[in-house]
Design an enzyme around this catalytic site. Structure first.
Site, short mmCIF file in Angstrom:
data_model
loop_
_atom_site.label_atom_id
_atom_site.label_comp_id
_atom_site.label_asym_id
_atom_site.label_seq_id
_atom_site.Cartn_x
_atom_site.Cartn_y
_atom_site.Cartn_z
N CYS A 113 0.81 -1.23 0.00
CA CYS A 113 0.00 0.00 0.00
C CYS A 113 0.84 1.27 0.00
CB CYS A 113 -0.95 -0.01 1.18
SG CYS A 113 -2.03 -1.44 1.10
N HIS A 278 -3.10 6.90 0.98
CA HIS A 278 -3.60 5.56 0.70
C HIS A 278 -4.92 5.38 1.46
CE1 HIS A 278 -3.98 1.41 0.03
NE2 HIS A 278 -3.96 1.14 1.33
N ASN A 308 -10.13 -0.88 -0.10
CA ASN A 308 -8.68 -0.73 -0.14
C ASN A 308 -8.15 -1.48 -1.36
OD1 ASN A 308 -5.92 -0.87 0.25
ND2 ASN A 308 -6.01 -1.80 2.28
#
Ligand code: ACO
Length: 351
Positions: A113, A278, A308
């Site tokens: 990420c 993120h 996500n």
């Protein structure tokens, strides 16, 4: 000042969105819990048979179009994913071949990420050294391959039966993980810019392998063979995530890193137009925002729509902001993120 400039962007979200209620058909969860604890309302999953090189191809074509270029104008590919088409090789060469860029160097990076931050640094160095002139940076994820259920037809509502008690228990055991991830791809094209003041102003990047157990897929080449019936029985092919621990690291390390990057750029937080983070959990970004006392409107969010998407998240969000006109030339952006590895950091870029 490096002269690094984003000249094109694209995104691709496969298939249709799956709601929290869809997930509640295969495990013990609820729309209310997922919204309150994460801010996620839906996510996309790619169909079986599609992989990250396919998702990345669609996003890349849009990025190339948006820059008014053709694929052959690119001379380097940086491919970011934690869910590659194959354990090896990386997915970069597969994307290159689909784009007709056979022979063009393609490098896979594995910073999960936090991937885009690391890719920005590598791309900037390649541009500065003259090794590349125009780079395609892609983040793409097909997390659906590790979802802890087999009953996709029940999830999709085409089969009205209930899952077996065993399948329900297994998916519920992994529910903290399963509800946050979605599939997608984002692509950016970067090149060296001669415009005054444009480029990467600072970087604050970190990695710490002592934190690897907080988020990993345990299966791997320490075992002979690297996948066994025991691995499958123990679900070692599904990520293990200590959600609360990752959360705590995110809300302490990210504000520190944002501050450090902004200071290294010789700026104050007020000088930054956008804080593009993120998107792992909306509560993480809200806490980062509150700890830094940032105005709500300077910290964009899109997690409600996509969940996500790991390495794809930042380029997807950048593409949205470029296309809807929020992100304008001359603005200063602080990108930040944290992911498995553990990798984390922030970078300040003038667009
Ligand atoms: N539905 C309903 N209940 C749930 C769910 C769910 N999906 N998930 C967990 N629960 C329950 C738990 O069983 C627990 O119940 P109990 O108190 O009766 O034992 C309770 O809710 C609290 O569980 P926690 O795991 O403490 O829940 P938390 O509020 O921490 O939320 C989450 C879990 C969403 C995973 C959160 O910890 C998080 O977002 N962590 C960070 C994740 C992250 O950033 N990951 C990095 C990804 S980036 C990368 O590199 C891939």
């Amino acid at each position: 000042m490096s002269g690094f400039s984003i000249v094109g962007s694209g995104r691709y979200l496969p298939g249709r969105p799956y709601t929290n209620d869809d997930l509640a058909r295969v495990m013990d969860t609820s729309d209310e819990w997922i919204r309150q604890r994460t801010g996620i309302e839906q996510r996309h999953y790619c169909p079986s048979g599609q992989g990250v090189s396919d998702l990345a191809y669609e996003a890349s074509i849009k990025a190339i179009d948006s820059a008014g270029l053709k694929p052959t104008d690119l001379d380097y590919i940086l491919f970011n994913t934690m869910t590659p088409d194959h354990l090896f090789p990386g997915s970069g060469p597969l994307l290159g071949a689909r784009l007709g860029l056979n022979g063009v160097p393609a490098l896979d990076l594995r910073a999960q990420c936090a991937a885009m931050l690391f890719s920005f640094q590598v791309a900037d160095s390649l541009l500065q050294s003259g090794a590349a002139k125009r780079i395609l940076i892609v983040g793409a994820e097909a997390h659906s391959g590790f979802m802890p259920w087999l009953d996709w037809d029940i999830l999709e509502g085409t089969n009205k039966a209930a899952p077996s008690a065993e399948a329900w228990e297994r998916a519920t055991r992994h529910r903290g993980l399963a509800i946050i991830f979605g599939d997608g791809a984002g692509a950016l094209i970067v090149e060296r810019s001669t415009a005054p003041g444009v480029g990467i102003l600072s970087m604050d990047l970190h990695s710490d392998g002592d934190l690897v157990d907080e988020l990993l897929i345990p299966v791997g080449f320490r075992s002979r063979p690297y996948v066994s019936e025991q691995c499958l029985a123990e679900d070692l092919i599904i990520p293990r995530m200590q959600g609360r621990e990752v959360f705590k690291h995110a809300v302490s390390k990210l504000p520190q890193s944002v501050r450090a990057a902004v200071e290294k750029a010789g700026m104050t937080l007020d000088d930054v137009d956008w804080f593009v983070g993120h998107q792992a959990n909306d509560r993480i970004n809200s806490l980062v925002r509150d700890r830094l006392r940032l105005p709500h409107e300077k910290v964009p969010t899109n997690i409600a729509k996509y969940g996500n998407t790991s390495a794809a998240t930042i380029p997807i969000l950048v593409d949205e902001m470029r296309r809807d006109g929020r992100l304008k030339a001359g603005q200063t952006v602080c990108y930040f993120g944290l992911g498995a590895g553990m990798h984390w950091g922030a970078t300040v870029v003038r667009t």
